[in-house]
Structures are given as C-alpha cells and as structure tokens.
Design a protein around this motif. Structure first.
Motif, PDB file in Angstrom:
ATOM      1  N   ARG A 130       0.835  -1.196   0.000  1.00 32.22           N
ATOM      2  CA  ARG A 130       0.000   0.000   0.000  1.00 32.22           C
ATOM      3  C   ARG A 130       0.878   1.258   0.000  1.00 32.22           C
ATOM      4  NH1 ARG A 130      -5.494  -0.018   3.078  1.00 32.22           N
ATOM      5  NH2 ARG A 130      -4.337  -1.069   4.710  1.00 32.22           N
ATOM      6  N   THR A 177      -6.308   2.213  -8.002  1.00 28.94           N
ATOM      7  CA  THR A 177      -7.575   1.841  -7.366  1.00 28.94           C
ATOM      8  C   THR A 177      -7.699   0.327  -7.264  1.00 28.94           C
ATOM      9  OG1 THR A 177      -8.635   3.854  -8.184  1.00 28.94           O
ATOM     10  CG2 THR A 177     -10.094   2.060  -7.517  1.00 28.94           C
ATOM     11  N   GLN A 178      -7.322  -0.371  -8.314  1.00 28.67           N
ATOM     12  CA  GLN A 178      -7.355  -1.840  -8.300  1.00 28.67           C
ATOM     13  C   GLN A 178      -6.409  -2.382  -7.218  1.00 28.67           C
ATOM     14  OE1 GLN A 178      -9.604  -3.350  -9.684  1.00 28.67           O
ATOM     15  NE2 GLN A 178      -9.866  -2.947 -11.833  1.00 28.67           N
ATOM     16  N   ALA A 179      -5.224  -1.796  -7.144  1.00 30.39           N
ATOM     17  CA  ALA A 179      -4.250  -2.245  -6.139  1.00 30.39           C
ATOM     18  C   ALA A 179      -4.787  -2.010  -4.724  1.00 30.39           C
ATOM     19  CB  ALA A 179      -2.917  -1.522  -6.331  1.00 30.39           C
ATOM     20  N   ARG A 224      -9.191  -5.640   0.460  1.00 40.99           N
ATOM     21  CA  ARG A 224      -9.969  -6.880   0.521  1.00 40.99           C
ATOM     22  C   ARG A 224      -9.202  -7.945   1.319  1.00 40.99           C
ATOM     23  NH1 ARG A 224     -11.729  -6.594  -4.234  1.00 40.99           N
ATOM     24  NH2 ARG A 224      -9.875  -7.398  -5.268  1.00 40.99           N
ATOM     25  N   SER A 253      -7.842  -1.684  -3.761  1.00 41.02           N
ATOM     26  CA  SER A 253      -9.003  -2.539  -3.547  1.00 41.02           C
ATOM     27  C   SER A 253      -8.571  -3.956  -3.161  1.00 41.02           C
ATOM     28  CB  SER A 253      -9.866  -2.556  -4.804  1.00 41.02           C
ATOM     29  OG  SER A 253     -10.960  -3.407  -4.637  1.00 41.02           O
ATOM     30  N   GLY A 254      -7.610  -4.501  -3.894  1.00 43.03           N
ATOM     31  CA  GLY A 254      -7.111  -5.842  -3.586  1.00 43.03           C
ATOM     32  C   GLY A 254      -6.454  -5.911  -2.217  1.00 43.03           C
ATOM     33  N   GLN A 280      -5.534   6.118 -16.421  1.00 47.32           N
ATOM     34  CA  GLN A 280      -5.076   4.726 -16.372  1.00 47.32           C
ATOM     35  C   GLN A 280      -4.338   4.444 -15.059  1.00 47.32           C
ATOM     36  OE1 GLN A 280      -5.806   2.184 -18.310  1.00 47.32           O
ATOM     37  NE2 GLN A 280      -4.565   0.792 -17.082  1.00 47.32           N
ATOM     38  N   HIS A 292      -6.842   4.170 -12.282  1.00 43.34           N
ATOM     39  CA  HIS A 292      -7.508   2.869 -12.374  1.00 43.34           C
ATOM     40  C   HIS A 292      -6.623   1.773 -11.766  1.00 43.34           C
ATOM     41  CE1 HIS A 292      -9.808  -0.482 -13.954  1.00 43.34           C
ATOM     42  NE2 HIS A 292      -8.696  -0.953 -14.503  1.00 43.34           N
ATOM     43  N   GLU A 293      -5.356   1.747 -12.146  1.00 39.77           N
ATOM     44  CA  GLU A 293      -4.444   0.724 -11.644  1.00 39.77           C
ATOM     45  C   GLU A 293      -4.235   0.833 -10.134  1.00 39.77           C
ATOM     46  OE1 GLU A 293      -0.922   1.079 -14.057  1.00 39.77           O
ATOM     47  OE2 GLU A 293      -2.017   0.538 -15.887  1.00 39.77           O
TER      48      GLU A 293
END
Length: 164
Positions: free
Chosen positions: A34, A68-70, A76, A72-73, A62, A65-66
């Motif tokens: 993080r 945000t995906q990181a 989670r 989020s994972g 882009q 987006h990347e």
C-alpha cells in the motif's frame, strides 16, 4: 510443530499463534504494498501536473484505475485477515486495529484525491487565493491522518508482539 508430536491445550494455542503470526506477517507485506502504491500515485500525479496545461489525462486516468485496483485488492485481503483474527484465530484486539486502520486508510485516500485536485486547481488558477489555502488545509488533514495511521500501526505491532 507437528500435530503428531503435539498434545494438549498448550500445543493447540502454539499452533494457533503460529497462524496469527503468519497473518501478521502477511498484513505487514500488504501494508508495504500500500505504501508503494501511494508512492506511485504521488509520482504519477506530479508527472500529470508537469504535463499541463494540456494535461495527459488518459495516462493519469489509467494510473488512477491501476492504483484503485491495487488498493481494492490490498483492502480486501486485509479485511480477510481481520475476519480471521476476529473469528477462528481469536485475536479481536488485532482485528480491531485493522478495522481502525482501514477506516483511516480510506480517509487518507480520499484526502489524497482531494489534495491532488486542489493542487491542479491552484496550478490552473494561480490568481485564485483560495486554492493555495485549500492545499495547505488538505495537507494538514493528510498529515493528521498519517499520524493516526502510524499510531494504529504502532498499537498493532505492540499487541501482536505481546503474545509471542
């Protein structure tokens, strides 16, 4: 410690503790990821601001987006660790720290996004006196949030080491 060589309550507690330590180590790895993602986000935003006044928004979008995906994972997986600590691993104290941390990390991300927008507004409209003030205020809120995160991490570290 194998199940065959292990008998009684103490052994079960030791095996559960090993599982807790595995979760703690995984949490620290995720927190490092993080931190790295934040560095990339900041670097990307600085590059985006340098591309003004004709901003390279497609590249920045882009990146967002990347990132945000990181995030989020990572979130989670930390929530899964929190659930393990609440339930079968029996460490609600550590789970509580992770819950507080997730709230502060969410706040930090929101403040970071607000700060990035405020920096762009200040750059695009240098004659508007309110923009630099907004940047200063958001930076101060971000510092306070980062300090709160550091305190939670310190409490987590202390409590996780206390039982070992």
């Amino acid at each position: 410690m194998s199940v065959e060589s292990c008998r009684g309550r103490t052994c079960i507690a030791a095996m559960l503790e090993a599982d807790v330590q595995t979760l703690v180590h995984r949490f620290y790895a995720l927190q490092s990821e993080r931190v790295e993602a934040y560095h990339l986000f900041e670097e990307g935003h600085r590059a985006y601001l340098r591309s003004g006044p004709d901003y390279d928004f497609a590249r920045y979008r882009q990146l967002v987006h990347e990132i945000t995906q990181a995030f989020s994972g990572i979130s989670r997986e930390i929530l899964q660790i929190k659930e393990q600590l609440e339930g079968p691993r029996g460490r609600p104290d550590l789970a509580q720290h992770l819950g507080r941390l997730q709230e502060k990390e969410k706040e930090k991300l929101e403040l970071t996004a607000q700060l990035q927008l405020a920096k762009q507004n200040a750059q695009d409209h240098p004659s508007v006196e309110a923009h630099p003030q907004e940047v200063r205020e958001l930076k101060q809120k971000l510092i306070q949030t980062i300090e709160a995160i550091s305190e939670i991490l310190q409490d987590f570290k202390y409590d996780s080491e206390e039982s070992t």
